[in-house]
Enzyme design. Structure first.
Site, mmCIF file in Angstrom:
data_model
loop_
_atom_site.group_PDB
_atom_site.id
_atom_site.type_symbol
_atom_site.label_atom_id
_atom_site.label_comp_id
_atom_site.label_asym_id
_atom_site.label_seq_id
_atom_site.Cartn_x
_atom_site.Cartn_y
_atom_site.Cartn_z
ATOM 1 N N VAL A 88 -8.673 -0.005 -5.105
ATOM 2 C CA VAL A 88 -9.046 -0.492 -6.344
ATOM 3 C C VAL A 88 -10.283 0.127 -6.756
ATOM 4 C CG1 VAL A 88 -7.963 -2.704 -5.533
ATOM 5 C CG2 VAL A 88 -10.225 -2.385 -4.737
ATOM 6 N N HIS A 104 -2.804 -2.449 -6.326
ATOM 7 C CA HIS A 104 -3.563 -3.667 -5.809
ATOM 8 C C HIS A 104 -4.639 -4.025 -6.872
ATOM 9 C CE1 HIS A 104 -1.731 -2.676 -1.739
ATOM 10 N NE2 HIS A 104 -0.788 -3.021 -2.488
ATOM 11 N N SER A 171 -2.188 3.313 6.012
ATOM 12 C CA SER A 171 -1.701 3.409 7.435
ATOM 13 C C SER A 171 -0.228 2.576 7.209
ATOM 14 C CB SER A 171 -2.419 2.117 7.972
ATOM 15 O OG SER A 171 -2.376 0.911 7.247
HETATM 16 N N1 APR Z 1 -9.251 10.838 5.254
HETATM 17 C C1 APR Z 1 -7.835 10.516 5.201
HETATM 18 N N2 APR Z 1 -7.276 9.401 5.797
HETATM 19 C C2 APR Z 1 -8.294 8.651 6.707
HETATM 20 C C3 APR Z 1 -9.528 9.008 6.471
HETATM 21 C C4 APR Z 1 -10.098 10.130 5.792
HETATM 22 N N3 APR Z 1 -11.274 10.430 6.000
HETATM 23 N N4 APR Z 1 -10.354 7.963 7.412
HETATM 24 C C5 APR Z 1 -9.037 7.184 7.784
HETATM 25 N N5 APR Z 1 -7.837 7.562 7.305
HETATM 26 C C6 APR Z 1 -6.788 6.991 7.411
HETATM 27 C C7 APR Z 1 -6.522 5.903 8.360
HETATM 28 O O1 APR Z 1 -6.203 6.697 9.883
HETATM 29 C C8 APR Z 1 -5.681 4.898 8.278
HETATM 30 O O2 APR Z 1 -4.357 5.617 8.607
HETATM 31 O O3 APR Z 1 -6.841 5.826 6.263
HETATM 32 C C9 APR Z 1 -5.754 4.742 6.697
HETATM 33 C C10 APR Z 1 -6.330 3.567 6.278
HETATM 34 O O4 APR Z 1 -5.326 2.524 6.448
HETATM 35 P P1 APR Z 1 -5.946 1.056 6.028
HETATM 36 O O5 APR Z 1 -7.233 0.808 6.310
HETATM 37 O O6 APR Z 1 -4.839 0.319 6.513
HETATM 38 O O7 APR Z 1 -5.918 1.134 4.530
HETATM 39 P P2 APR Z 1 -4.724 1.172 3.545
HETATM 40 O O8 APR Z 1 -3.323 1.342 4.084
HETATM 41 O O9 APR Z 1 -5.176 1.497 2.332
HETATM 42 O O10 APR Z 1 -4.665 -0.525 3.364
HETATM 43 C C11 APR Z 1 -3.309 -1.002 2.429
HETATM 44 O O11 APR Z 1 -3.925 -3.325 2.824
HETATM 45 O O12 APR Z 1 -5.747 -4.839 2.980
HETATM 46 C C12 APR Z 1 -4.885 -4.326 2.114
HETATM 47 O O13 APR Z 1 -4.923 -4.174 -0.328
HETATM 48 C C13 APR Z 1 -5.490 -3.496 0.846
HETATM 49 O O14 APR Z 1 -4.741 -1.815 -0.381
HETATM 50 C C14 APR Z 1 -4.931 -2.189 0.776
HETATM 51 C C15 APR Z 1 -3.874 -2.169 1.841
#
Ligand code: APR
Length: 231
Positions: A88, A104, A171
């Site tokens: 976002v 989102h 993730s």
């Molecule tokens: N570069 C690339 N990837 C990274 C880095 C980095 N520096 N640091 C962490 N990651 C990876 C993690 O290993 C993980 O796989 O980014 C991912 C983050 O996962 P989440 O925290 O689950 O975020 P996301 O998948 O975007 O969440 C999806 O969940 O809560 C809701 O609306 C919210 O849009 C969000 C959705």
């Protein structure tokens, strides 16, 4: 011109200093997602939600796009690039990306209760009691858990036209966003850039680049421009 589609998540913005959600010390370890990111939470305690998003919006003043955002934007000179992001924040746009789909919602926007009136407030705040033109409460223009994702069909259509798909920093745990990869044509190159293991067993062919977004995009750019031609 070949069409490259990026599916990005919170990890895309991690090197810019914005917390992810599910990494250790991520946002969902600090806050109860049901309280600050669900429609039930909005009805239960709207002031908490207004503060949560005011704080996240204010943080946009202190962060900048990282190398990964910039490389993605620079590819637009040679490729048709579409970014479909779960994020976002506005870092893809500030890096120069011109086609960004926010599945989102967007921190810099607010709206009326039924999301038919949308206002751009940049890094401003919503105060309790602030109202939209129709008299309803102003709320963050965010898709909360329990709400539909209005842009998902558009995003699926975009992925189905991709000549290459790159998944960065998600993730892949939240649907329907996590299901978008299944709309990709069979046989096209799919890359996944993430420093941590992500369950990609359900996709057909995917090449893992086990790096953070910035380094991962540097490696991918070399692959794309190998032998002076684009993949
Ligand atoms: N570069 C690339 N990837 C990274 C880095 C980095 N520096 N640091 C962490 N990651 C990876 C993690 O290993 C993980 O796989 O980014 C991912 C983050 O996962 P989440 O925290 O689950 O975020 P996301 O998948 O975007 O969440 C999806 O969940 O809560 C809701 O609306 C919210 O849009 C969000 C959705």
């Amino acid at each position: 011109m070949k069409h490259i589609v990026f599916l990005t998540g919170a990890g895309m913005s991690a090197e810019s200093g914005i917390s992810t959600f599910r990494d250790s010390n991520g946002l969902w370890e600090q806050y109860d997602v049901r309280e600050v990111a669900s429609i039930e939470g909005w009805y239960r305690n709207p002031d908490l939600i207004l503060k949560f998003y005011n704080d996240r919006r204010a943080q946009l003043r202190e962060v900048e796009p990282n190398e990964g955002h910039k490389i993605i934007a620079a590819l637009e000179k040679d490729l048709q690039v579409t970014v479909v992001t779960q994020n976002v924040d506005d870092l893809h746009e500030r890096a120069g990306s011109s086609r960004v789909i926010h599945l989102h919602g967007e921190l810099t926007k607010v709206c009326n209760e039924n999301k038919t009136l949308i206002y751009d407030i940049g890094t401003g705040v919503i105060n309790p009691g602030d109202k939209a033109e129709d008299g309803s409460r102003l709320r963050p223009f965010i898709v909360w858990f329990g709400e539909t994702v209005p842009l998902i069909e558009r995003a699926a259509e975009i992925v189905s036209t991709a000549d290459i798909v790159v998944i960065i920093g998600t993730s892949m745990q939240v649907y329907p966003a996590a299901g978008l990869i299944h709309y990709a044509k069979g046989g096209i190159p799919v890359y996944l850039i993430d420093p941590n293991p992500v369950d990609s067993s359900s996709y057909l062919q995917v090449e893992i680049i086990r790096e953070k977004a910035g380094k991962g995009m540097t490696i991918l750019r070399e692959k794309l421009y190998k032998n002076g031609r684009l993949f």
